[in-house]
Motif scaffolding. Structure first.
Motif, PDB file in Angstrom:
ATOM      1  N   PHE A  67      72.448  77.079 -11.430  1.00 57.62           N
ATOM      2  CA  PHE A  67      71.028  77.403 -11.238  1.00 57.62           C
ATOM      3  C   PHE A  67      70.504  77.142  -9.826  1.00 57.62           C
ATOM      4  CE2 PHE A  67      71.746  75.843 -15.605  1.00 57.62           C
ATOM      5  CZ  PHE A  67      71.524  77.031 -16.285  1.00 57.62           C
ATOM      6  N   VAL A  68      71.262  76.408  -9.007  1.00 61.27           N
ATOM      7  CA  VAL A  68      70.739  76.059  -7.693  1.00 61.27           C
ATOM      8  C   VAL A  68      70.594  77.286  -6.797  1.00 61.27           C
ATOM      9  CG1 VAL A  68      72.963  75.592  -6.562  1.00 61.27           C
ATOM     10  CG2 VAL A  68      70.913  74.306  -5.873  1.00 61.27           C
ATOM     11  N   GLY A  69      71.328  78.343  -7.128  1.00 64.07           N
ATOM     12  CA  GLY A  69      71.201  79.580  -6.363  1.00 64.07           C
ATOM     13  C   GLY A  69      69.793  80.153  -6.411  1.00 64.07           C
ATOM     14  N   LYS A  75      63.852  79.349  -1.263  1.00 61.87           N
ATOM     15  CA  LYS A  75      63.591  78.423  -0.163  1.00 61.87           C
ATOM     16  C   LYS A  75      64.460  78.655   1.068  1.00 61.87           C
ATOM     17  CE  LYS A  75      60.635  76.198  -2.742  1.00 61.87           C
ATOM     18  NZ  LYS A  75      59.184  76.295  -2.477  1.00 61.87           N
ATOM     19  N   GLY A  76      65.607  79.307   0.899  1.00 61.61           N
ATOM     20  CA  GLY A  76      66.506  79.503   2.027  1.00 61.61           C
ATOM     21  C   GLY A  76      67.820  78.772   1.829  1.00 61.61           C
ATOM     22  N   ARG A  77      68.869  79.241   2.514  1.00 63.39           N
ATOM     23  CA  ARG A  77      70.215  78.685   2.329  1.00 63.39           C
ATOM     24  C   ARG A  77      70.391  77.351   3.067  1.00 63.39           C
ATOM     25  NH1 ARG A  77      70.482  82.409  -1.554  1.00 63.39           N
ATOM     26  NH2 ARG A  77      70.918  84.509  -0.815  1.00 63.39           N
ATOM     27  N   LYS A  78      70.075  77.338   4.340  1.00 65.93           N
ATOM     28  CA  LYS A  78      70.376  76.165   5.160  1.00 65.93           C
ATOM     29  C   LYS A  78      69.626  74.928   4.690  1.00 65.93           C
ATOM     30  CE  LYS A  78      70.426  74.414   9.910  1.00 65.93           C
ATOM     31  NZ  LYS A  78      70.280  74.735  11.346  1.00 65.93           N
ATOM     32  N   ILE A  79      68.366  75.060   4.381  1.00 67.74           N
ATOM     33  CA  ILE A  79      67.561  73.896   4.013  1.00 67.74           C
ATOM     34  C   ILE A  79      68.091  73.242   2.739  1.00 67.74           C
ATOM     35  CG2 ILE A  79      65.890  75.313   2.751  1.00 67.74           C
ATOM     36  CD1 ILE A  79      65.196  72.061   4.703  1.00 67.74           C
ATOM     37  N   ILE A  80      68.536  74.041   1.759  1.00 70.94           N
ATOM     38  CA  ILE A  80      69.058  73.483   0.507  1.00 70.94           C
ATOM     39  C   ILE A  80      70.378  72.772   0.763  1.00 70.94           C
ATOM     40  CG2 ILE A  80      69.856  73.999  -1.823  1.00 70.94           C
ATOM     41  CD1 ILE A  80      66.854  74.336  -1.423  1.00 70.94           C
ATOM     42  N   MET A  81      71.248  73.366   1.574  1.00 74.33           N
ATOM     43  CA  MET A  81      72.540  72.735   1.854  1.00 74.33           C
ATOM     44  C   MET A  81      72.361  71.427   2.620  1.00 74.33           C
ATOM     45  SD  MET A  81      75.221  75.860   2.640  1.00 74.33           S
ATOM     46  CE  MET A  81      74.239  76.732   3.864  1.00 74.33           C
ATOM     47  N   CYS A  82      71.447  71.408   3.579  1.00 73.66           N
ATOM     48  CA  CYS A  82      71.194  70.186   4.353  1.00 73.66           C
ATOM     49  C   CYS A  82      70.622  69.082   3.468  1.00 73.66           C
ATOM     50  CB  CYS A  82      70.247  70.481   5.514  1.00 73.66           C
ATOM     51  SG  CYS A  82      70.981  71.454   6.844  1.00 73.66           S
ATOM     52  N   CYS A  83      69.659  69.446   2.615  1.00 74.20           N
ATOM     53  CA  CYS A  83      69.082  68.460   1.701  1.00 74.20           C
ATOM     54  C   CYS A  83      70.141  67.924   0.745  1.00 74.20           C
ATOM     55  CB  CYS A  83      67.933  69.091   0.914  1.00 74.20           C
ATOM     56  SG  CYS A  83      66.451  69.404   1.900  1.00 74.20           S
ATOM     57  N   SER A  84      71.059  68.788   0.345  1.00 80.06           N
ATOM     58  CA  SER A  84      72.137  68.369  -0.544  1.00 80.06           C
ATOM     59  C   SER A  84      73.000  67.300   0.114  1.00 80.06           C
ATOM     60  CB  SER A  84      73.004  69.577  -0.919  1.00 80.06           C
ATOM     61  OG  SER A  84      74.169  69.175  -1.619  1.00 80.06           O
ATOM     62  N   LEU A  85      73.402  67.528   1.353  1.00 74.88           N
ATOM     63  CA  LEU A  85      74.262  66.577   2.058  1.00 74.88           C
ATOM     64  C   LEU A  85      73.552  65.256   2.324  1.00 74.88           C
ATOM     65  CD1 LEU A  85      76.009  68.939   4.639  1.00 74.88           C
ATOM     66  CD2 LEU A  85      77.033  67.874   2.628  1.00 74.88           C
ATOM     67  N   VAL A  86      72.318  65.325   2.812  1.00 76.42           N
ATOM     68  CA  VAL A  86      71.570  64.099   3.117  1.00 76.42           C
ATOM     69  C   VAL A  86      71.278  63.311   1.841  1.00 76.42           C
ATOM     70  CG1 VAL A  86      69.408  63.176   4.018  1.00 76.42           C
ATOM     71  CG2 VAL A  86      70.560  65.046   5.218  1.00 76.42           C
ATOM     72  N   GLY A  87      70.839  64.009   0.811  1.00 76.54           N
ATOM     73  CA  GLY A  87      70.508  63.344  -0.444  1.00 76.54           C
ATOM     74  C   GLY A  87      71.708  62.675  -1.090  1.00 76.54           C
ATOM     75  N   ALA A  88      72.847  63.373  -1.102  1.00 79.97           N
ATOM     76  CA  ALA A  88      74.057  62.804  -1.702  1.00 79.97           C
ATOM     77  C   ALA A  88      74.554  61.603  -0.908  1.00 79.97           C
ATOM     78  CB  ALA A  88      75.145  63.868  -1.781  1.00 79.97           C
ATOM     79  N   ILE A 114      72.899  66.573  -6.946  1.00 81.41           N
ATOM     80  CA  ILE A 114      72.514  66.873  -5.559  1.00 81.41           C
ATOM     81  C   ILE A 114      73.656  67.561  -4.811  1.00 81.41           C
ATOM     82  CG2 ILE A 114      71.796  65.852  -3.365  1.00 81.41           C
ATOM     83  CD1 ILE A 114      70.475  63.605  -4.970  1.00 81.41           C
ATOM     84  N   LEU A 115      74.881  67.117  -5.075  1.00 80.51           N
ATOM     85  CA  LEU A 115      76.036  67.693  -4.376  1.00 80.51           C
ATOM     86  C   LEU A 115      76.224  69.175  -4.661  1.00 80.51           C
ATOM     87  CD1 LEU A 115      78.751  64.884  -4.738  1.00 80.51           C
ATOM     88  CD2 LEU A 115      77.853  65.808  -2.592  1.00 80.51           C
ATOM     89  N   ALA A 116      75.706  69.664  -5.798  1.00 80.86           N
ATOM     90  CA  ALA A 116      75.883  71.068  -6.167  1.00 80.86           C
ATOM     91  C   ALA A 116      75.293  72.012  -5.129  1.00 80.86           C
ATOM     92  CB  ALA A 116      75.244  71.330  -7.530  1.00 80.86           C
ATOM     93  N   GLY A 117      74.352  71.532  -4.328  1.00 86.44           N
ATOM     94  CA  GLY A 117      73.645  72.391  -3.383  1.00 86.44           C
ATOM     95  C   GLY A 117      74.517  73.059  -2.352  1.00 86.44           C
ATOM     96  N   ALA A 122      77.261  77.756  -0.089  1.00 90.60           N
ATOM     97  CA  ALA A 122      78.019  77.937   1.160  1.00 90.60           C
ATOM     98  C   ALA A 122      78.657  79.317   1.278  1.00 90.60           C
ATOM     99  CB  ALA A 122      79.085  76.850   1.268  1.00 90.60           C
ATOM    100  N   MET A 123      79.308  79.768   0.201  1.00 91.98           N
ATOM    101  CA  MET A 123      79.989  81.060   0.264  1.00 91.98           C
ATOM    102  C   MET A 123      78.997  82.210   0.385  1.00 91.98           C
ATOM    103  SD  MET A 123      83.260  80.619  -2.267  1.00 91.98           S
ATOM    104  CE  MET A 123      84.492  79.357  -1.940  1.00 91.98           C
ATOM    105  N   THR A 124      77.830  82.050  -0.239  1.00 88.41           N
ATOM    106  CA  THR A 124      76.786  83.074  -0.114  1.00 88.41           C
ATOM    107  C   THR A 124      76.285  83.143   1.326  1.00 88.41           C
ATOM    108  OG1 THR A 124      76.092  82.673  -2.392  1.00 88.41           O
ATOM    109  CG2 THR A 124      74.544  83.831  -0.971  1.00 88.41           C
ATOM    110  N   TYR A 125      76.060  81.987   1.934  1.00 87.23           N
ATOM    111  CA  TYR A 125      75.614  81.951   3.332  1.00 87.23           C
ATOM    112  C   TYR A 125      76.635  82.649   4.229  1.00 87.23           C
ATOM    113  CZ  TYR A 125      74.639  80.159   8.013  1.00 87.23           C
ATOM    114  OH  TYR A 125      74.401  80.068   9.371  1.00 87.23           O
ATOM    115  N   LEU A 126      77.909  82.303   4.073  1.00 87.99           N
ATOM    116  CA  LEU A 126      78.942  82.905   4.917  1.00 87.99           C
ATOM    117  C   LEU A 126      79.016  84.413   4.699  1.00 87.99           C
ATOM    118  CD1 LEU A 126      81.774  80.223   4.556  1.00 87.99           C
ATOM    119  CD2 LEU A 126      80.389  80.686   6.581  1.00 87.99           C
ATOM    120  N   SER A 127      78.903  84.859   3.463  1.00 84.48           N
ATOM    121  CA  SER A 127      78.955  86.296   3.169  1.00 84.48           C
ATOM    122  C   SER A 127      77.795  87.045   3.811  1.00 84.48           C
ATOM    123  CB  SER A 127      78.926  86.513   1.647  1.00 84.48           C
ATOM    124  OG  SER A 127      80.037  85.909   1.034  1.00 84.48           O
TER     125      SER A 127
END
Length: 408
Positions: A67-69, A75-88, A114-117, A122-127
């Protein structure tokens, strides 16, 4: 669309950022595995209970990834991934203060969610951002960060636990993950091809059920379940066996066994190439056989034969997983994103359920029980592989079904 081109400064920064993000995510996720014997000693719990420190994170991540997609679409790809890393990473620091095992489990569940972010997005961002002609190379760097992170997190925590204790080990890993998070934020370019859109939760649920109507895809989800279930089970409890007589190995030495992850890099590439050449059914059967042979070799009393067995087991696992995951993409002509998400869901659910179930087998029958469970799983894998062949799925190497009008 403006794509990031290979050889450009943006491409190098993107690749480094994804490597750092993948490393941090999977180091935090799997760092608990070599620490389970320590938890049994410190908290007075059984191996099966100690395995929950990993299982509860993987199941939380598996569910959240579905569901995180939706959140990233809004909200955007980068912000969710960054929050995931910092939060975890922040939760990783809190783990060092756990007063009891229940507190540790609650924090690990939160950390898994949190790590699910990152892996979900990531693969969607790269694509979206990388030139399609160079996407495979960028994706390979990200996946290598995942595998090296999984290996490095285990080795780092086990070695530091030998030198100090598990709390110190988790604290240092969390601090390193915070550094990785900062580097990820600085290096990863902002999305240029992302288009914000609203996706209804009900629509996501409905499309998730569509791939489940396909028996061939269900077989592949089953393969992901038993492969990852076998893999996590063996590595969850090998530490208990090697720390007991006659081996009496310390946490640091046991942790270095995870170097066999390097076999996965070789196996996934080589077996993927062989499956294109000889067919997925045949090579999948070989992968299952190698995994089972490796597991059976760990029944011997010789430490060196056991290590060879673990290496073969790892080779077979990564080969089978790479074939199954790519097979999903070929069979799923519609709803590919959902089909892949469901494969990962079953994959990590297999880790969670089987990792703890293996503890029951270990407590009841010792190491023989662990191998008995893995043998049962590989028997199921062989049956699923035969079903795929009989339905014609094994002949599919082009992404087109043998009979596109029939649901396989």
């Amino acid at each position: 669309m403006t794509y990031i081109q290979k050889g450009s400064r943006s491409f190098r920064k993107t690749s480094l950022a994804m490597f750092a993000g993948g490393f941090s995510t999977f180091a935090l996720l799997y760092c608990m595995q070599p620490l389970m014997p320590e938890f049994s000693k410190d908290f007075g719990i059984s191996p099966a209970t100690a395995s929950l420190s990993l299982s509860i994170s993987t199941i939380a991540m598996a569910v959240t990834m579905l569901f995180v997609g939706i959140l990233s679409d809004q909200k955007g790809r980068k912000i969710i991934m960054c929050c995931s890393l910092v939060g975890a990473s922040a939760v990783g620091l809190l783990l060092t203060l756990s007063s009891g095992f229940l507190t540790l489990l609650i924090l690990r569940m939160i950390q898994g969610m949190i790590l699910a972010g990152l892996p979900a997005i990531a693969m969607t961002y790269l694509s979206e951002e990388i030139n399609p002609a160079h996407l495979g190379y960028a994706m390979g760097l990200y996946i290598s960060g995942n595998s090296i992170g999984g290996m490095g997190g285990r080795i780092l925590t086990s070695t530091l636990t030998d030198l100090a204790n598990w709390r110190t080990a988790l604290g240092i890993l969390a601090l390193l993950s915070i550094v990785s998070s900062v580097l990820f934020w600085q290096w990863l370019p902002a999305s240029r091809n992302f288009k914000r859109r609203k996706v209804r939760f009900s629509d996501t649920i409905r499309t998730l059920f569509v791939p489940c109507k396909d028996p061939a895809l269900l077989c592949l989800y089953g393969l992901g379940f038993v492969f990852m279930g076998s893999f996590v089970t063996l590595f969850n409890y090998i530490g208990y066996r090697l720390s007991a007589p006659p081996y009496l190995l310390g946490s640091g030495l046991i942790g270095w066994i995870f170097v066999v992850y390097i076999m996965g890099t070789v196996s996934s590439t080589w077996m993927g190439r062989q499956s294109d050449r000889y067919g997925r059914y045949a090579v999948m059967g070989v992968a299952i056989g190698i995994l089972l042979l490796g597991a059976l070799l760990t029944l011997t009393g010789s430490l060196w034969v056991m290590i060879i067995g673990i290496a073969l087991f790892t080779f077979g696992f990564f080969g089978g997983h790479s074939i199954a995951s790519s097979w999903v993409g070929l069979l799923a002509l519609e709803h590919r994103a959902q089909s892949s998400a469901l494969y990962l869901f079953f994959y990590y659910t297999g880790s969670s359920i089987s990792g703890t179930l293996g503890g029951i087998f270990y407590a009841s029958f010792g190491w023989n029980g662990v191998i008995l469970m893995i043998t049962g799983y590989m028997t199921v894998a062989l049956i699923l592989n035969v079903v795929l062949k009989r339905r014609g799925a094994s002949r599919n190497t082009t992404g087109k079904r043998p009979d596109a009008t029939r649901t396989i």
